[in-house]
Design a protein around this motif. Structure first.
Motif, mmCIF file in Angstrom:
data_model
loop_
_atom_site.group_PDB
_atom_site.id
_atom_site.type_symbol
_atom_site.label_atom_id
_atom_site.label_comp_id
_atom_site.label_asym_id
_atom_site.label_seq_id
_atom_site.Cartn_x
_atom_site.Cartn_y
_atom_site.Cartn_z
ATOM 1 N N SER A 132 -11.926 8.424 41.494
ATOM 2 C CA SER A 132 -11.374 8.587 42.840
ATOM 3 C C SER A 132 -11.001 7.252 43.472
ATOM 4 O O SER A 132 -10.448 7.221 44.572
ATOM 5 N N ILE A 133 -11.328 6.159 42.788
ATOM 6 C CA ILE A 133 -11.019 4.825 43.304
ATOM 7 C C ILE A 133 -9.671 4.377 42.753
ATOM 8 O O ILE A 133 -9.419 4.457 41.551
ATOM 9 N N LYS A 134 -8.831 3.900 43.643
ATOM 10 C CA LYS A 134 -7.493 3.453 43.261
ATOM 11 C C LYS A 134 -7.423 1.923 43.335
ATOM 12 O O LYS A 134 -7.566 1.336 44.402
ATOM 13 N N GLY A 135 -7.226 1.297 42.188
ATOM 14 C CA GLY A 135 -7.127 -0.158 42.168
ATOM 15 C C GLY A 135 -8.487 -0.826 42.266
ATOM 16 O O GLY A 135 -9.535 -0.180 42.180
ATOM 17 N N GLU A 136 -8.471 -2.146 42.438
ATOM 18 C CA GLU A 136 -9.701 -2.927 42.515
ATOM 19 C C GLU A 136 -10.301 -2.868 43.922
ATOM 20 O O GLU A 136 -9.591 -3.125 44.903
ATOM 21 N N PRO A 137 -11.586 -2.539 44.049
ATOM 22 C CA PRO A 137 -12.194 -2.511 45.386
ATOM 23 C C PRO A 137 -12.336 -3.919 45.964
ATOM 24 O O PRO A 137 -12.594 -4.885 45.238
ATOM 25 N N LEU A 138 -12.176 -4.002 47.269
ATOM 26 C CA LEU A 138 -12.232 -5.274 47.988
ATOM 27 C C LEU A 138 -13.162 -5.143 49.184
ATOM 28 O O LEU A 138 -13.045 -4.186 49.964
ATOM 29 N N MET A 139 -14.087 -6.090 49.327
ATOM 30 C CA MET A 139 -14.910 -6.151 50.530
ATOM 31 C C MET A 139 -14.213 -7.057 51.545
ATOM 32 O O MET A 139 -13.838 -8.187 51.219
ATOM 33 N N ARG A 140 -14.064 -6.562 52.752
ATOM 34 C CA ARG A 140 -13.374 -7.309 53.800
ATOM 35 C C ARG A 140 -13.867 -6.839 55.157
ATOM 36 O O ARG A 140 -14.688 -5.920 55.249
ATOM 37 N N PHE A 141 -13.355 -7.450 56.195
ATOM 38 C CA PHE A 141 -13.627 -6.985 57.546
ATOM 39 C C PHE A 141 -12.598 -5.921 57.924
ATOM 40 O O PHE A 141 -11.408 -6.051 57.601
ATOM 41 N N ALA A 142 -13.043 -4.892 58.619
ATOM 42 C CA ALA A 142 -12.144 -3.824 59.036
ATOM 43 C C ALA A 142 -11.223 -4.306 60.149
ATOM 44 O O ALA A 142 -11.556 -5.203 60.925
ATOM 45 N N SER A 143 -10.069 -3.680 60.213
ATOM 46 C CA SER A 143 -9.140 -3.908 61.319
ATOM 47 C C SER A 143 -9.384 -2.866 62.403
ATOM 48 O O SER A 143 -9.815 -1.738 62.115
ATOM 49 N N GLU A 144 -9.124 -3.228 63.627
ATOM 50 C CA GLU A 144 -9.298 -2.286 64.731
ATOM 51 C C GLU A 144 -8.411 -1.064 64.520
ATOM 52 O O GLU A 144 -7.234 -1.185 64.181
ATOM 53 N N GLY A 145 -9.016 0.126 64.677
ATOM 54 C CA GLY A 145 -8.258 1.365 64.558
ATOM 55 C C GLY A 145 -8.235 1.967 63.171
ATOM 56 O O GLY A 145 -7.747 3.096 63.003
ATOM 57 N N GLU A 146 -8.738 1.260 62.169
ATOM 58 C CA GLU A 146 -8.813 1.867 60.831
ATOM 59 C C GLU A 146 -9.732 3.088 60.880
ATOM 60 O O GLU A 146 -10.721 3.111 61.603
ATOM 61 N N GLU A 147 -9.390 4.068 60.063
ATOM 62 C CA GLU A 147 -10.177 5.294 60.034
ATOM 63 C C GLU A 147 -11.018 5.364 58.771
ATOM 64 O O GLU A 147 -10.588 4.948 57.693
ATOM 65 N N PHE A 148 -12.216 5.905 58.943
ATOM 66 C CA PHE A 148 -13.142 6.048 57.811
ATOM 67 C C PHE A 148 -13.723 7.447 57.821
ATOM 68 O O PHE A 148 -14.255 7.909 58.838
ATOM 69 N N SER A 149 -13.625 8.128 56.679
ATOM 70 C CA SER A 149 -14.186 9.478 56.528
ATOM 71 C C SER A 149 -15.447 9.395 55.689
ATOM 72 O O SER A 149 -15.395 9.359 54.458
#
Length: 220
Positions: A123-140
């Motif tokens: 279910s993962i697309k591409g290489e995972p990256l740890m970063r800081f979220a941007s304002e307004g990003e949605e997370f389910s």
């Protein structure tokens, strides 16, 4: 598949370590009599090892709590995952039964004191990256009725299409482990101050439990 870190994460948390393991050919079931027997033993060992009143001062749990405060999360409301599991046991509450793979790595977390995460690799697309979220990003997140809108600045893990985790305490519904999962990506969630040797011990325990109860082989 290796987790990458953004420059901003590396600059702020140069000592942050995250380990991973990819296990192929797992067989996930709803329950297992062998695992249920193992649960009872693990719960009794946990009750003998800890005292509820002293839990917050266990060195490993204290280190995760300090990190939570640093990134703006109140650990008295959103507890580090391993501490939360131990706390449930000591309070006499049943541990969640999800499926054999999730239950197995939860018990690895219980025993190692280290938060763990697991993702359906396909279910993962591409290489995972740890970063800081941007304002307004949605997370389910798992169990959420509707996506949460992030404030910006949260530590997240993203693939090329979506957020797959808010680090280090909530995983995405889109990449959760199900009965159809046959390749799992385990994440051993470190924080600054937790030595890599301890994380490696948690990784070995997680691999041991997952392969014991769900089969599969680790891709080196």
């Amino acid at each position: 598949m290796n987790l990458k870190f953004s420059e901003e994460i590396r600059d702020r948390f140069p000592d942050l370590r995250v380990l991973s393991a990819k296990i192929l050919g797992v067989n996930v079931e709803r329950q297992s009599a062998e695992l249920e027997h193992f649960k009872k033993k693990a719960i009794e060992e946990t009750k003998k090892k800890y005292e509820l009143e002293e839990l917050k001062d266990v060195p490993t749990f204290r280190t995760y709590r300090d990190f939570f405060w640093e990134i703006g999360i109140d650990p008295t409301k959103t507890r580090p995952a391993a501490e939360a599991l131990v706390r449930r046991v000591l309070q006499g509450k049943p541990l969640p039964t999800i499926n054999t793979l999730v239950d197995a790595y939860n018990f690895a977390s219980l025993r190692s004191e280290i938060p763990l995460a697991a993702f359906d690799y396909q279910s993962i697309k591409g290489e995972p990256l740890m970063r800081f979220a941007s304002e307004g990003e949605e997370f389910s997140g798992i169990g959420m009725k509707k996506p949460a809108e992030l404030n910006g600045g949260e530590i997240v893990v993203a693939d090329s299409e979506k957020l797959i985790a808010i680090y280090p305490y909530r995983d995405s519904d889109e990449t959760k482990i199900t009965l159809d999962t046959n390749i799992v990506l385990l994440m051993i969630c470190g924080v600054p101050g937790v030595e890599e040797e301890i994380l490696n011990g948690a990784k070995r325990t997680a691999i041991d439990y997952v392969t014991r109860f769900c089969g599969g082989e680790v891709e080196e």
